[in-house]
Design a protein around this motif. Structure first.
Motif, short mmCIF file in Angstrom:
data_model
loop_
_atom_site.label_atom_id
_atom_site.label_comp_id
_atom_site.label_asym_id
_atom_site.label_seq_id
_atom_site.Cartn_x
_atom_site.Cartn_y
_atom_site.Cartn_z
N THR A 1 0.84 -1.19 0.00
CA THR A 1 0.00 0.00 0.00
C THR A 1 0.88 1.25 0.00
OG1 THR A 1 -1.98 1.01 1.00
CG2 THR A 1 -0.24 0.27 2.51
N ALA A 2 0.23 2.42 -0.04
CA ALA A 2 0.97 3.68 -0.16
C ALA A 2 0.47 4.70 0.85
CB ALA A 2 0.81 4.24 -1.59
N VAL A 3 1.33 5.66 1.16
CA VAL A 3 0.97 6.81 1.99
C VAL A 3 1.62 8.06 1.40
CG1 VAL A 3 0.73 5.48 4.12
CG2 VAL A 3 2.95 6.47 3.55
N VAL A 4 1.06 9.21 1.74
CA VAL A 4 1.69 10.49 1.41
C VAL A 4 2.24 11.08 2.70
CG1 VAL A 4 1.36 12.83 0.54
CG2 VAL A 4 0.20 10.92 -0.57
N VAL A 5 3.46 11.60 2.63
CA VAL A 5 4.18 12.07 3.81
C VAL A 5 4.51 13.55 3.66
CG1 VAL A 5 6.27 11.74 5.21
CG2 VAL A 5 5.13 9.76 4.18
N GLN A 6 4.53 14.24 4.79
CA GLN A 6 4.97 15.63 4.84
C GLN A 6 6.39 15.65 5.42
OE1 GLN A 6 3.97 18.26 8.24
NE2 GLN A 6 2.55 19.20 6.82
N PRO A 7 7.40 15.65 4.57
CA PRO A 7 8.78 15.60 5.09
C PRO A 7 9.10 16.82 5.94
CG PRO A 7 8.71 15.11 2.74
CD PRO A 7 7.36 15.64 3.12
N ALA A 8 9.92 16.60 6.94
CA ALA A 8 10.35 17.72 7.79
C ALA A 8 11.18 18.70 6.98
CB ALA A 8 11.17 17.17 8.96
N GLN A 9 10.98 19.98 7.25
CA GLN A 9 11.69 21.04 6.53
C GLN A 9 12.56 21.83 7.51
OE1 GLN A 9 11.52 21.57 3.26
NE2 GLN A 9 9.97 20.02 2.83
N PRO A 10 13.65 22.41 7.03
CA PRO A 10 14.47 23.25 7.91
C PRO A 10 13.68 24.41 8.47
CG PRO A 10 15.58 22.81 5.82
CD PRO A 10 14.17 22.34 5.66
N LYS A 11 14.06 24.86 9.63
CA LYS A 11 13.38 25.99 10.25
C LYS A 11 13.44 27.21 9.32
CE LYS A 11 13.04 28.52 14.60
NZ LYS A 11 13.61 28.70 15.96
N GLY A 12 12.29 27.84 9.13
CA GLY A 12 12.22 29.00 8.25
C GLY A 12 12.03 28.66 6.79
N ALA A 13 11.78 27.37 6.48
CA ALA A 13 11.58 26.96 5.09
C ALA A 13 10.34 27.63 4.51
CB ALA A 13 11.44 25.45 5.00
N LYS A 14 10.35 27.82 3.20
CA LYS A 14 9.26 28.53 2.53
C LYS A 14 7.94 27.77 2.65
CE LYS A 14 7.99 30.51 -1.95
NZ LYS A 14 8.39 30.68 -3.36
N ASN A 15 7.97 26.45 2.48
CA ASN A 15 6.76 25.64 2.55
C ASN A 15 6.93 24.51 3.55
OD1 ASN A 15 5.32 27.02 0.44
ND2 ASN A 15 6.63 25.98 -1.05
N CYS B 1 2.90 18.50 1.59
CA CYS B 1 2.84 17.04 1.51
C CYS B 1 3.31 16.61 0.13
CB CYS B 1 1.40 16.58 1.76
SG CYS B 1 0.69 17.15 3.32
N ASP B 2 4.59 16.35 -0.01
CA ASP B 2 5.13 16.14 -1.36
C ASP B 2 5.94 14.86 -1.51
OD1 ASP B 2 7.34 16.80 0.11
OD2 ASP B 2 8.00 18.44 -1.17
N GLU B 3 5.69 13.87 -0.67
CA GLU B 3 6.41 12.60 -0.80
C GLU B 3 5.44 11.43 -0.76
OE1 GLU B 3 10.26 11.74 1.34
OE2 GLU B 3 9.02 10.22 2.30
N VAL B 4 5.54 10.51 -1.72
CA VAL B 4 4.75 9.28 -1.74
C VAL B 4 5.67 8.13 -1.36
CG1 VAL B 4 3.37 7.71 -3.13
CG2 VAL B 4 3.22 10.15 -3.53
N LEU B 5 5.19 7.30 -0.45
CA LEU B 5 5.95 6.13 -0.01
C LEU B 5 5.12 4.88 -0.25
CD1 LEU B 5 8.37 4.84 1.53
CD2 LEU B 5 7.07 5.21 3.62
N PHE B 6 5.71 3.90 -0.89
CA PHE B 6 5.06 2.62 -1.18
C PHE B 6 5.79 1.56 -0.37
CE2 PHE B 6 3.82 -0.83 -4.29
CZ PHE B 6 2.45 -0.66 -4.15
N PHE B 7 5.04 0.75 0.41
CA PHE B 7 5.70 -0.20 1.30
C PHE B 7 4.97 -1.53 1.37
CE2 PHE B 7 2.60 1.87 3.97
CZ PHE B 7 2.19 0.92 4.90
N ASP B 8 5.67 -2.53 1.86
CA ASP B 8 5.16 -3.89 2.04
C ASP B 8 4.64 -4.03 3.46
OD1 ASP B 8 5.26 -6.80 2.80
OD2 ASP B 8 5.84 -6.99 0.71
N ILE B 9 3.37 -4.39 3.62
CA ILE B 9 2.77 -4.46 4.95
C ILE B 9 3.34 -5.62 5.76
CG2 ILE B 9 0.59 -4.77 6.20
CD1 ILE B 9 -0.81 -3.47 3.80
#
Length: 546
Positions: free
Chosen positions: A206-220, A224-232
């Motif tokens: 299955t898949a999930v969408v992740v919000q990767p951690a950004q450096p302090k003061g990052a513009k955005n 939520c710009d990462e898709v992860l596909f994994f084996d359950i």
């Protein structure tokens, strides 16, 4: 995990409030790119194929957790057994069980599916319906979140693993009577979960969408710009890919789904699809359009709901999309005045719409070419398909497909009624409507103090959860044959009394039936105000005692 801000479009998971992208001037909105027809690919090397941390066994951090869990388990089993014995003593449940066994043994045979298809498991009644706990998972350290909930989107199960998403982690637990909280693997994500899908492939991915951690003061910081596909089964990361042009993708508008060999994401300002095998980008939004992809529904096919026109006066369209090319197969235009559209089924195509309000007022069924078959009225306060009711009716973690009070079968739509207030009446019921005509076909009756909820199809039969609000009869999962009206018992059990209401509410918890077991998992976790450091039950699974 605390959400910053409360109005749609202003919320992100770990960053600061962002401008609402839906309030952009019309000219700017029209310049947004959206055309699924352009097929694009990226070099395989662009994708980071990595593997999760090695499996680790779960160890208790405090004796209190073990003690609380043991006491709760004893209470669950003791109450379930006593209730079952008490009811069986009068003979009713025993006769029901014995009569149901014959139909269970001659049930529908599962159709063979390819490994990359979305699974459609056909359940068989267990050897005995007496329930036993097969997983029980506690969450700890909730006191750090004070009164804000720790969000727990995503619940999946296979024949041997139960997996749960919580904040920035997915945990896999071994399933089995006596296995307790036995952790098989832990998948630490790059950031918080933004969107999940209930779809699972036949081979358990299955898949999930992740919000990767950004450096302090990052513009955005909240994108939520990462898709992860994994084996359950293993917790292994199979691939991860960056969502292109996702500056406006937040937890409030990101929608994820899967269909055969394809993972698709939409966020109102764009959409993209990836190949299941290696994460290769198949297509994305690339042309100017007055309509924008609001979300997708997957499963047997891929449908898209598009929002067109101005923010204050939108119109909607539903399109069937070729998942491999992004090309539109057909378009169905929804009448003006509709304020909300959900897609509870892609095949057969069924739409849930709110005319004049965001509350669903009608269901619309379509044929295979996108032509209208029937409209099914929800009759004001009579039926409630529970579309968009998760997370306090906030559109967090993707809500286009989720109508927790209804299930779509091959030829019928099953919808739960609203609760009755009279104590001597059935708590509610489930009505089957014919997809082609919209007419009522058959009624599954609830009972006094025993509300019923449709869960999913198992072949041509409907899996139903029958709860309990008294201390006599147990709760149950049953198989209901809409053609004959026959009811086959599946499992009898009693949930922990302190958590029964939350766990058994489809608005508050995921209820998943898979491989002869039923799992209840909360979507929001909060500390006990009286004992803030005490572990909190997050999920429980029931299987057959044999």
């Amino acid at each position: 995990m605390a959400l910053v801000g409360r109005s749609p479009g202003l919320v992100n998971l770990i960053g600061t409030p962002r401008p609402d992208p839906m309030r952009l001037p019309d000219a700017r909105r029209r310049r947004r790119v959206r055309d699924r027809r352009v097929v694009t690919t990226e070099p395989k090397g662009m994708h980071d194929v990595s593997f999760g941390p090695p499996p680790s066994m779960y160890t208790e951090s405090a004796l209190a957790a073990d003690g609380a869990r043991t006491r709760r388990r004893r209470r669950v089993l003791a109450v379930a057994v006593c209730a079952l014995v008490a009811v069986l003593g009068v003979g009713g449940w025993l006769m029901w069980y014995q009569s149901g066994r014959k139909s269970a043994d001659t049930g529908v045979t599962a159709v063979r599916q390819a490994p990359d298809e979305i699974r459609e498991t056909v359940e068989k009644a267990p050897r005995t319906p007496e329930g036993a706990v097969v997983i029980e998972h506690d969450e700890e350290h909730l006191e750090k979140h004070d009164t804000d909930p720790r969000y727990a989107p995503g619940t999946w199960a296979t024949h041997k693993i139960f997996a749960k998403g919580v904040a920035d982690t997915i945990t896999g637990l071994r399933i089995g009577v006596g296995s307790m909280d036995e952790r098989a693997w832990t998948l630490k994500l790059d950031g918080h979960l933004c969107a999940t899908t209930s779809h699972v492939t036949v081979d358990g991915r299955t898949a999930v969408v992740v919000q990767p951690a950004q450096p302090k003061g990052a513009k955005n910081p909240g994108v939520c710009d990462e898709v992860l596909f994994f084996d359950i089964d293993t917790g292994r990361k199979l691939w991860r890919a960056k969502i292109p042009d996702a500056a406006a993708a937040f937890v409030t508008d990101t929608n994820l789904t899967m269909t055969r060999s394809t993972v698709a994401v939409a966020w109102g300002r764009g959409s993209v699809a990836f190949d299941m095998e290696d994460g290769r980008q198949l297509w994305k939004s690339t042309s100017v359009s007055a309509c924008e992809d609001k979300g997708f529904a997957g499963g047997r096919a891929l449908l898209a709901v598009l929002r067109c026109g101005q923010e204050g006066d939108p119109t909607y369209e539903v399109q069937k999309v070729d998942p491999r090319t992004g090309r539109t197969v057909w378009t169905y235009k929804i009448a003006k005045g509709v304020q909300a559209v959900y897609l509870p089924s892609s095949d057969p195509p069924v739409l849930a719409v709110g005319a004049g309000d965001i509350t669903v007022t009608d269901l619309i069924t379509l044929d295979g070419k996108g032509r209208r078959l029937a409209s099914i009225s929800m009759h004001g306060d009579r039926y409630d398909p529970l579309c968009g009711k998760r997370y306090g009716a906030s559109s967090y973690f993707g809500d286009v497909e989720y109508c927790d009070g209804m299930v779509v079968g091959p030829t019928e739509v099953f919808v739960a009624s609203k609760d009755e207030t009279e104590v001597d009446q059935a708590s509610n019921w489930i009505m089957a409507f014919d997809i082609r005509t919209g007419k009522t076909v058959r009624k599954f009756e609830g009972r006094a103090l025993q509300p019923v909820h449709p869960l999913r199809m198992s072949g041509d039969q409907l899996l139903v959860y029958r709860g309990t609000r008294d201390s006599i009869g147990p709760a149950a999962v049953v198989l209901w044959n809409p053609s004959t009206g026959k009811e086959t018992p599946f499992l009898f059990f009693t949930l922990p009394s302190d958590d029964d209401y939350t766990l058994s509410s489809p608005e508050n918890s995921d209820i998943v039936v898979e491989q002869g077991r039923v799992f209840f998992a909360k979507r929001e976790l909060t500390a006990d105000l009286k004992r803030p450091k005490a572990p909190v039950l997050g999920a429980i699974g029931i299987g057959s005692a044999e």
